[in-house]
Design a protein around this motif. Sequence first.
Motif, PDB file in Angstrom:
ATOM      1  N   THR A  53       0.967  -1.172  -0.071  1.00 39.89           N
ATOM      2  CA  THR A  53       0.075   0.025   0.032  1.00 39.89           C
ATOM      3  C   THR A  53       0.676   1.310  -0.071  1.00 39.89           C
ATOM      4  O   THR A  53       0.574   2.120  -0.833  1.00 39.89           O
ATOM      5  N   ARG A  54       1.848   1.172   0.849  1.00 37.96           N
ATOM      6  CA  ARG A  54       3.091   2.510   0.885  1.00 37.96           C
ATOM      7  C   ARG A  54       3.530   2.566  -0.431  1.00 37.96           C
ATOM      8  O   ARG A  54       3.682   3.687  -0.878  1.00 37.96           O
ATOM      9  N   ALA A  55       4.038   1.520  -1.298  1.00 42.31           N
ATOM     10  CA  ALA A  55       4.719   1.392  -2.104  1.00 42.31           C
ATOM     11  C   ALA A  55       3.887   2.152  -3.490  1.00 42.31           C
ATOM     12  O   ALA A  55       4.117   2.802  -4.229  1.00 42.31           O
ATOM     13  N   ALA A  56       2.543   1.569  -3.425  1.00 41.93           N
ATOM     14  CA  ALA A  56       1.642   2.236  -4.315  1.00 41.93           C
ATOM     15  C   ALA A  56       1.432   3.866  -4.018  1.00 41.93           C
ATOM     16  O   ALA A  56       1.244   4.459  -5.207  1.00 41.93           O
ATOM     17  N   ILE A  57       1.310   4.081  -2.943  1.00 43.54           N
ATOM     18  CA  ILE A  57       1.017   5.645  -2.730  1.00 43.54           C
ATOM     19  C   ILE A  57       2.288   6.309  -3.055  1.00 43.54           C
ATOM     20  O   ILE A  57       2.160   7.323  -3.592  1.00 43.54           O
ATOM     21  N   ALA A  58       3.427   5.872  -2.883  1.00 39.94           N
ATOM     22  CA  ALA A  58       4.828   6.358  -2.949  1.00 39.94           C
ATOM     23  C   ALA A  58       4.732   6.459  -4.869  1.00 39.94           C
ATOM     24  O   ALA A  58       5.166   7.569  -5.261  1.00 39.94           O
ATOM     25  N   PHE A  59       4.651   5.385  -5.451  1.00 40.16           N
ATOM     26  CA  PHE A  59       4.565   5.503  -6.986  1.00 40.16           C
ATOM     27  C   PHE A  59       3.605   6.464  -7.407  1.00 40.16           C
ATOM     28  O   PHE A  59       4.105   7.278  -8.305  1.00 40.16           O
ATOM     29  N   THR A  60       2.396   6.437  -6.940  1.00 36.67           N
ATOM     30  CA  THR A  60       1.246   7.535  -7.333  1.00 36.67           C
ATOM     31  C   THR A  60       1.756   8.966  -6.933  1.00 36.67           C
ATOM     32  O   THR A  60       1.792   9.698  -7.869  1.00 36.67           O
ATOM     33  N   ALA A  61       2.602   9.005  -6.093  1.00 38.86           N
ATOM     34  CA  ALA A  61       3.098  10.578  -5.552  1.00 38.86           C
ATOM     35  C   ALA A  61       4.117  10.973  -6.634  1.00 38.86           C
ATOM     36  O   ALA A  61       4.439  11.864  -7.278  1.00 38.86           O
ATOM     37  N   ALA A  62       5.003   9.907  -6.824  1.00 42.38           N
ATOM     38  CA  ALA A  62       6.354  10.036  -7.868  1.00 42.38           C
ATOM     39  C   ALA A  62       5.688  10.386  -9.289  1.00 42.38           C
ATOM     40  O   ALA A  62       6.290  11.281  -9.879  1.00 42.38           O
ATOM     41  N   LEU A  63       4.771   9.658  -9.858  1.00 43.12           N
ATOM     42  CA  LEU A  63       4.130   9.821 -11.061  1.00 43.12           C
ATOM     43  C   LEU A  63       3.302  11.323 -11.129  1.00 43.12           C
ATOM     44  O   LEU A  63       3.456  12.133 -12.060  1.00 43.12           O
ATOM     45  N   ILE A  64       2.499  11.725 -10.125  1.00 47.36           N
ATOM     46  CA  ILE A  64       2.039  13.073  -9.988  1.00 47.36           C
ATOM     47  C   ILE A  64       3.107  13.998  -9.920  1.00 47.36           C
ATOM     48  O   ILE A  64       3.019  15.005 -10.969  1.00 47.36           O
ATOM     49  N   GLY A  65       4.050  14.032  -9.065  1.00 45.78           N
ATOM     50  CA  GLY A  65       5.316  15.083  -9.219  1.00 45.78           C
ATOM     51  C   GLY A  65       5.930  14.927 -10.605  1.00 45.78           C
ATOM     52  O   GLY A  65       6.142  16.040 -11.219  1.00 45.78           O
ATOM     53  N   THR A  66       6.225  13.978 -11.225  1.00 40.86           N
ATOM     54  CA  THR A  66       6.764  13.831 -12.459  1.00 40.86           C
ATOM     55  C   THR A  66       6.092  14.628 -13.660  1.00 40.86           C
ATOM     56  O   THR A  66       6.359  15.318 -14.389  1.00 40.86           O
ATOM     57  N   THR A  67       4.714  14.335 -13.590  1.00 43.42           N
ATOM     58  CA  THR A  67       3.705  14.916 -14.401  1.00 43.42           C
ATOM     59  C   THR A  67       3.568  16.549 -14.300  1.00 43.42           C
ATOM     60  O   THR A  67       3.704  17.015 -15.433  1.00 43.42           O
ATOM     61  N   ALA A  68       3.504  17.047 -13.027  1.00 45.52           N
ATOM     62  CA  ALA A  68       3.567  18.302 -12.751  1.00 45.52           C
ATOM     63  C   ALA A  68       4.840  19.109 -13.334  1.00 45.52           C
ATOM     64  O   ALA A  68       4.636  20.172 -13.869  1.00 45.52           O
ATOM     65  N   LEU A  69       6.099  18.384 -13.122  1.00 47.00           N
ATOM     66  CA  LEU A  69       7.232  18.863 -13.479  1.00 47.00           C
ATOM     67  C   LEU A  69       7.291  19.221 -14.927  1.00 47.00           C
ATOM     68  O   LEU A  69       7.736  19.889 -15.608  1.00 47.00           O
ATOM     69  N   THR A  70       6.842  18.081 -15.690  1.00 45.15           N
ATOM     70  CA  THR A  70       6.887  17.825 -17.107  1.00 45.15           C
ATOM     71  C   THR A  70       6.030  19.169 -17.662  1.00 45.15           C
ATOM     72  O   THR A  70       6.244  19.835 -18.529  1.00 45.15           O
ATOM     73  N   VAL A  71       4.623  19.337 -16.976  1.00 39.75           N
ATOM     74  CA  VAL A  71       3.884  20.456 -17.445  1.00 39.75           C
ATOM     75  C   VAL A  71       4.489  21.719 -17.218  1.00 39.75           C
ATOM     76  O   VAL A  71       4.169  22.574 -18.104  1.00 39.75           O
TER      77      VAL A  71
ATOM     78  N   THR B 231       7.589  22.595 -17.050  1.00 38.31           N
ATOM     79  CA  THR B 231       8.924  22.868 -17.917  1.00 38.31           C
ATOM     80  C   THR B 231       8.716  22.645 -19.388  1.00 38.31           C
ATOM     81  O   THR B 231       9.618  23.085 -20.070  1.00 38.31           O
ATOM     82  N   ALA B 232       7.524  22.268 -19.785  1.00 35.48           N
ATOM     83  CA  ALA B 232       7.550  21.878 -21.276  1.00 35.48           C
ATOM     84  C   ALA B 232       7.184  23.418 -21.925  1.00 35.48           C
ATOM     85  O   ALA B 232       6.576  24.577 -21.408  1.00 35.48           O
ATOM     86  N   PRO B 233       7.304  23.416 -23.164  1.00 34.66           N
ATOM     87  CA  PRO B 233       7.409  24.682 -24.000  1.00 34.66           C
ATOM     88  C   PRO B 233       5.960  25.056 -24.138  1.00 34.66           C
ATOM     89  O   PRO B 233       5.006  24.166 -24.232  1.00 34.66           O
ATOM     90  N   THR B 234       5.498  26.271 -24.177  1.00 35.32           N
ATOM     91  CA  THR B 234       4.144  26.707 -24.324  1.00 35.32           C
ATOM     92  C   THR B 234       3.727  27.143 -25.826  1.00 35.32           C
ATOM     93  O   THR B 234       2.449  27.323 -25.984  1.00 35.32           O
ATOM     94  N   HIS B 235       4.693  27.211 -26.615  1.00 34.91           N
ATOM     95  CA  HIS B 235       4.419  27.338 -27.911  1.00 34.91           C
ATOM     96  C   HIS B 235       5.488  26.803 -28.784  1.00 34.91           C
ATOM     97  O   HIS B 235       6.265  26.385 -28.312  1.00 34.91           O
ATOM     98  N   TYR B 236       5.063  26.477 -30.106  1.00 35.25           N
ATOM     99  CA  TYR B 236       5.653  25.504 -30.892  1.00 35.25           C
ATOM    100  C   TYR B 236       6.911  26.588 -31.804  1.00 35.25           C
ATOM    101  O   TYR B 236       6.246  27.511 -32.251  1.00 35.25           O
ATOM    102  N   GLU B 237       7.930  26.139 -31.932  1.00 34.69           N
ATOM    103  CA  GLU B 237       8.978  26.981 -32.843  1.00 34.69           C
ATOM    104  C   GLU B 237       9.318  25.966 -33.868  1.00 34.69           C
ATOM    105  O   GLU B 237      10.105  25.195 -33.774  1.00 34.69           O
ATOM    106  N   PRO B 238       8.723  26.263 -35.167  1.00 35.80           N
ATOM    107  CA  PRO B 238       9.342  25.515 -36.235  1.00 35.80           C
ATOM    108  C   PRO B 238      10.723  25.717 -36.560  1.00 35.80           C
ATOM    109  O   PRO B 238      11.278  26.849 -36.716  1.00 35.80           O
ATOM    110  N   PRO B 239      11.473  24.517 -37.072  1.00 38.87           N
ATOM    111  CA  PRO B 239      12.783  24.566 -37.252  1.00 38.87           C
ATOM    112  C   PRO B 239      13.041  25.267 -38.628  1.00 38.87           C
ATOM    113  O   PRO B 239      12.070  25.533 -39.562  1.00 38.87           O
ATOM    114  N   VAL B 240      14.214  25.991 -38.996  1.00 36.30           N
ATOM    115  CA  VAL B 240      14.545  26.810 -39.938  1.00 36.30           C
ATOM    116  C   VAL B 240      14.761  25.826 -41.301  1.00 36.30           C
ATOM    117  O   VAL B 240      15.335  24.838 -41.226  1.00 36.30           O
ATOM    118  N   SER B 241      13.999  26.066 -42.085  1.00 34.12           N
ATOM    119  CA  SER B 241      14.121  25.236 -43.332  1.00 34.12           C
ATOM    120  C   SER B 241      15.275  25.607 -43.962  1.00 34.12           C
ATOM    121  O   SER B 241      15.723  26.495 -44.307  1.00 34.12           O
TER     122      SER B 241
END
Length: 380
Positions: free
Chosen positions: A306-324, A326-336
């Motif tokens: 039970t504690r392992a499942a809670i810790a894994f869920t908390a780590a997954l939520i933290g990783t998702t929040a960090l990704t959201v 730090t992720a870029p908010t707009h798209y920069e197309p590459p120079v052709s």
Amino acid sequence: MTRSPAPPLPPPKARRRLRETAALTQAQLATRVGVTPGTVRAWESGRTTPRGRKREAYAKLLKTLADEETARQTAQTPRPEPDSAPAPNTAQNTAPEPTAKPQPEPVPEARPAPVALTPAQAFDALYEFGAPALVRQTFLLTGRREQARESVERAFQTAWEHWPEVARDRDPVGWVRATAYEYALSPWQRLRPRHRHPEPPPADPGDRTLLNTLLRLPPRHRRTLVLYDGVGLDLPETAAETEASTPAAANRLLRAREAVAGRLPALADPQVLHRRLAELASNERLGVARPHAVRGGGERRARFWTRAAIAFTAALIGTTALTVHTAPTHYEPPVSPGQAVRGVPPRVAQGSLSDEELELRQKLRDQLQDGPERLSPRLE
């Protein structure tokens, strides 16, 4: 809002008997209920219990089969013929019989009310009653003493986790036995490091030969042989516990007996085979843990997961929040890339600077723009 009570169901053995009496296969009954044949096998073996709409449909179908069976039995029962009329009783030939004095009914003795056991006490009683025999039976399946003890302990821990269901079961020992056999014969046991080191064989040469013969059988045939000739279950019960049809269980039993008789002709008689299996299991000294230790181990493992499942869920939520975050908010197309037009080379577009170029640009910006002061010659 209160939920309506679940419809009652007959015991697993009665469910299988009603289906076989109605000449229905598991696939046909599964089609009428709307489930798979494997689900019907699990219901009839008592491993799982239907819920919700499936339970209502299953209970309604079983009630219909029970009513049909009762109607058939009523139609086949002969009606009693009326007795012949008694001879007229005349007052001249019959004397009045003396009336018997009614005897006082005996007063039933008051019995003490049964003492209700707590769940822990009921579990301890079941463990002390069934654990030693189950360890010996599991040893016949695996040939490993430590694995047999561990399988039975894990099965009882699972039973403690599902104690309300196990306590209401008509055969709680059978529930634990099926769980222990499934864990002992799991293919994942071969991947454990302990499985690579063989255990010392039995001291008696006859016991070693019989145990090696059992271990050479396929797991399904070995389990069927142990249940029928070792434990003493009948064929329908063996088929239900192994989740197979009765003909399939009979076929496995015959093949297992043929294989054993091929290597040990003296065990061709089922009675002799039953006695030898009991002797082989009894000759090994297989101890079991105390009931409170098994209950405590199961509770500790449940808390750990039970504690392992809670810790894994908390780590997954933290990783998702960090990704959201730090992720870029707009798209920069590459120079052709540029292309040559009529032989004229394309202009090189300025791209992003590297770390070295950024460092050089900052160094040039930090220096003086006019450079060092001009030196003029002077006369001394």
